[in-house]
Design a protein around this motif. Structure first.
Motif, PDB file in Angstrom:
ATOM      1  N   THR A 157       0.337  -1.372   0.424  1.00 49.87           N
ATOM      2  CA  THR A 157       0.374  -0.017  -0.465  1.00 49.87           C
ATOM      3  C   THR A 157       0.733   1.326  -0.107  1.00 49.87           C
ATOM      4  OG1 THR A 157      -1.570  -1.551   1.556  1.00 49.87           O
ATOM      5  CG2 THR A 157      -1.352   1.205   1.316  1.00 49.87           C
ATOM      6  N   ALA A 158       2.017   1.049   1.109  1.00 50.52           N
ATOM      7  CA  ALA A 158       3.068   2.559   0.599  1.00 50.52           C
ATOM      8  C   ALA A 158       3.247   2.325  -0.415  1.00 50.52           C
ATOM      9  CB  ALA A 158       3.776   2.232   1.837  1.00 50.52           C
ATOM     10  N   ARG A 159       3.894   1.969  -0.924  1.00 51.75           N
ATOM     11  CA  ARG A 159       4.249   2.045  -2.834  1.00 51.75           C
ATOM     12  C   ARG A 159       3.491   3.023  -3.477  1.00 51.75           C
ATOM     13  NH1 ARG A 159       6.091  -3.829  -5.503  1.00 51.75           N
ATOM     14  NH2 ARG A 159       6.411  -1.891  -6.677  1.00 51.75           N
ATOM     15  N   GLN A 160       2.144   3.073  -3.213  1.00 49.96           N
ATOM     16  CA  GLN A 160       1.659   3.703  -3.949  1.00 49.96           C
ATOM     17  C   GLN A 160       1.681   5.059  -3.703  1.00 49.96           C
ATOM     18  OE1 GLN A 160      -2.596   2.272  -4.362  1.00 49.96           O
ATOM     19  NE2 GLN A 160      -1.782   0.293  -4.760  1.00 49.96           N
ATOM     20  N   LEU A 161       1.570   5.451  -2.414  1.00 50.63           N
ATOM     21  CA  LEU A 161       2.640   6.955  -2.136  1.00 50.63           C
ATOM     22  C   LEU A 161       2.582   7.986  -3.587  1.00 50.63           C
ATOM     23  CD1 LEU A 161       3.562   6.652   1.238  1.00 50.63           C
ATOM     24  CD2 LEU A 161       1.182   7.327   0.806  1.00 50.63           C
ATOM     25  N   PRO A 162       4.370   7.959  -4.121  1.00 50.70           N
ATOM     26  CA  PRO A 162       4.600   8.222  -5.342  1.00 50.70           C
ATOM     27  C   PRO A 162       3.440   8.883  -6.030  1.00 50.70           C
ATOM     28  CG  PRO A 162       5.855   6.917  -4.855  1.00 50.70           C
ATOM     29  CD  PRO A 162       4.809   6.347  -4.068  1.00 50.70           C
ATOM     30  N   LEU A 163       1.914   8.560  -6.332  1.00 46.88           N
ATOM     31  CA  LEU A 163       1.021   8.650  -7.333  1.00 46.88           C
ATOM     32  C   LEU A 163       0.377   9.939  -6.737  1.00 46.88           C
ATOM     33  CD1 LEU A 163      -0.458   4.766  -8.210  1.00 46.88           C
ATOM     34  CD2 LEU A 163       1.253   6.745  -9.857  1.00 46.88           C
ATOM     35  N   VAL A 164      -0.015   9.751  -5.643  1.00 48.72           N
ATOM     36  CA  VAL A 164      -0.544  10.974  -4.116  1.00 48.72           C
ATOM     37  C   VAL A 164       0.432  12.120  -4.031  1.00 48.72           C
ATOM     38  CG1 VAL A 164      -2.548   9.783  -4.517  1.00 48.72           C
ATOM     39  CG2 VAL A 164      -0.885   9.667  -2.556  1.00 48.72           C
ATOM     40  N   HIS A 195      -9.518   9.363 -13.051  1.00 54.53           N
ATOM     41  CA  HIS A 195      -9.547  10.558 -11.482  1.00 54.53           C
ATOM     42  C   HIS A 195      -8.165  11.158 -11.809  1.00 54.53           C
ATOM     43  CE1 HIS A 195     -13.742   9.315 -10.735  1.00 54.53           C
ATOM     44  NE2 HIS A 195     -13.679  10.585 -10.334  1.00 54.53           N
ATOM     45  N   MET A 196      -7.628  10.392 -11.907  1.00 59.88           N
ATOM     46  CA  MET A 196      -5.621  10.378 -12.222  1.00 59.88           C
ATOM     47  C   MET A 196      -4.844  10.437 -13.430  1.00 59.88           C
ATOM     48  SD  MET A 196      -3.447   8.012  -9.276  1.00 59.88           S
ATOM     49  CE  MET A 196      -4.262   8.503  -7.301  1.00 59.88           C
ATOM     50  N   PRO A 197      -5.020  11.739 -13.870  1.00 64.12           N
ATOM     51  CA  PRO A 197      -4.509  12.115 -15.508  1.00 64.12           C
ATOM     52  C   PRO A 197      -3.199  11.731 -15.704  1.00 64.12           C
ATOM     53  CG  PRO A 197      -4.643  13.919 -14.359  1.00 64.12           C
ATOM     54  CD  PRO A 197      -5.772  13.195 -13.291  1.00 64.12           C
ATOM     55  N   ARG A 215     -10.204   2.443 -21.575  1.00 68.82           N
ATOM     56  CA  ARG A 215     -11.163   2.593 -20.814  1.00 68.82           C
ATOM     57  C   ARG A 215     -12.324   2.649 -20.879  1.00 68.82           C
ATOM     58  NH1 ARG A 215     -14.896   6.789 -20.225  1.00 68.82           N
ATOM     59  NH2 ARG A 215     -14.220   8.005 -22.470  1.00 68.82           N
ATOM     60  N   GLN A 216     -13.161   2.778 -21.490  1.00 70.02           N
ATOM     61  CA  GLN A 216     -13.833   2.250 -22.139  1.00 70.02           C
ATOM     62  C   GLN A 216     -14.660   0.563 -22.104  1.00 70.02           C
ATOM     63  OE1 GLN A 216     -14.834   2.672 -26.858  1.00 70.02           O
ATOM     64  NE2 GLN A 216     -15.161   5.291 -25.543  1.00 70.02           N
ATOM     65  N   PHE A 217     -13.566  -0.243 -22.055  1.00 68.29           N
ATOM     66  CA  PHE A 217     -13.003  -1.759 -22.094  1.00 68.29           C
ATOM     67  C   PHE A 217     -12.781  -1.727 -20.432  1.00 68.29           C
ATOM     68  CE2 PHE A 217     -11.145  -5.552 -20.742  1.00 68.29           C
ATOM     69  CZ  PHE A 217     -11.457  -6.115 -21.479  1.00 68.29           C
ATOM     70  N   LEU A 218     -12.858  -0.652 -19.617  1.00 70.19           N
ATOM     71  CA  LEU A 218     -12.802  -1.227 -18.223  1.00 70.19           C
ATOM     72  C   LEU A 218     -13.868  -0.734 -17.627  1.00 70.19           C
ATOM     73  CD1 LEU A 218      -9.631   0.257 -17.459  1.00 70.19           C
ATOM     74  CD2 LEU A 218     -10.076  -1.654 -16.698  1.00 70.19           C
ATOM     75  N   GLU A 219     -15.014   0.319 -18.214  1.00 73.70           N
ATOM     76  CA  GLU A 219     -15.997   0.141 -17.674  1.00 73.70           C
ATOM     77  C   GLU A 219     -16.889  -1.009 -18.053  1.00 73.70           C
ATOM     78  OE1 GLU A 219     -15.923   3.780 -19.690  1.00 73.70           O
ATOM     79  OE2 GLU A 219     -15.175   5.216 -18.207  1.00 73.70           O
ATOM     80  N   THR A 220     -16.921  -1.060 -19.709  1.00 70.65           N
ATOM     81  CA  THR A 220     -17.899  -1.818 -19.762  1.00 70.65           C
ATOM     82  C   THR A 220     -17.757  -3.536 -18.567  1.00 70.65           C
ATOM     83  OG1 THR A 220     -17.608  -1.579 -22.090  1.00 70.65           O
ATOM     84  CG2 THR A 220     -18.559  -3.300 -21.996  1.00 70.65           C
TER      85      THR A 220
END
Length: 302
Positions: free
Chosen positions: A158-165, A210-212, A283-288
């Motif tokens: 979980t801590a590995r994801q901190l650089p993303l924010v 939500h994360m460009p 993105r469309q594939f994920l939404e589907t």
């Protein structure tokens, strides 16, 4: 796993480990220098780019003292071997660090990365995992390693994801995710697995929406290119323009920064790029996929 690095990469690892560990401890450079009994300019030489004329690797006793001071003495056995390569390794050659767990070593690099391009076969990469997904993988790994601390492993993932924010410059991530990973089996109980994977797919879609600075490209099950040995592959770029190709399998991990290795990694990702869905189509594939599973879940409840 068997970990292999070059002398140049070893110097970068020591450099970033010192920066990362000091940051985690809250100590200043002056306090670290005072602890060693050296001047701050002398300490700064450990942090220069290895190509800098004033770069100097710390001595083994200095590295051990610093890691103890920073509260991460447990890293010394591995970093001692890395330091030996940094100080005495032949330029351009690949050296074995030994059979070790290199996660902390890689994390210190990943923490300071400017951008990462990643391909992970069969799994959702750690930077995009939910805690529930991470826990399922950790519990599976514990079967082969009873001493594994599942809670600590999940916290580390979980801590590995901190650089993303992080602000003001979040990590830029370009991830190639296989369709089979989005429909994966990470738990033997079908209902629990469905709950985990439903949350995981929704999380990936949320990140994309939500994360460009995060791009996810989906590789449909029909794609035919696989990394040699079905290995994870990452191309990591740092703010100082140092670039690292990292390749990992269940048994080995290789750190490459030679120009030819970077070119090989770029070629691999170019081929993946040609086979993956576009950013918008992904993105469309994920939404589907998320919508279809939600509908199935609702119908099942009825």
């Amino acid at each position: 796993m068997d970990v292999r690095i070059s002398r140049e990469t070893a110097r970068q690892i020591i450099r970033y480990q010192l920066i990362h560990c000091r940051s985690l401890s809250g100590a200043t450079q002056k306090e670290a220098a005072d602890h060693l009994g050296i001047t701050q300019p002398h300490y700064a030489q450990f942090l220069y780019q290895p190509t800098h004329k004033n770069y100097q690797a710390p001595k083994e006793t200095q590295l051990e003292a610093l890691l103890i001071f920073f509260g991460v003495a447990d890293r010394f056995p591995i970093l001692k071997q890395v330091l030996e390569i940094a100080r005495t390794g032949a330029p351009g050659s690949i050296h074995s660090v030994g059979v070790i767990s290199d996660l902390d070593m890689y994390l210190a690099l990943e923490f300071f990365a400017e951008s990462i391009t990643n391909y992970e076969p069969m799994l959702i990469l750690t930077l995009l995992q939910t805690p529930q997904y991470s826990r399922a993988l950790a519990e599976f790994a514990k079967r082969g390693n009873p001493e594994l601390d599942v809670v600590a492993e999940v916290n580390k993932r979980t801590a590995r994801q901190l650089p993303l924010v992080r602000t003001p410059a979040p990590l830029r991530l370009n991830a190639y995710v296989e369709e089979r990973a989005l429909n994966g089996i990470v738990h033997e109980d079908p209902e629990i697995n469905d709950e985990i994977m439903t949350g995981q797919r929704q999380h990936v879609l949320h990140v994309v929406q939500h994360m460009p600075h995060v791009t996810v490209r989906v590789l449909r099950d029909s794609f035919h290119l696989r990394a040699p040995g079905n290995r994870q592959l990452s191309l990591v770029t740092f703010t100082d323009q140092w670039r690292l190709a990292y390749s990992e399998s269940a048994l080995s991990a290789h750190y490459f920064d030679a120009a030819v290795s970077i070119t090989d990694a770029e070629t691999m990702f170019t081929r993946l790029d040609q086979q993956a869905l576009s950013e918008e189509a992904s993105r469309q594939f994920l939404e589907t996929v998320v919508a279809e599973h939600r509908l199935e879940h609702d119908q099942h409840d009825q």
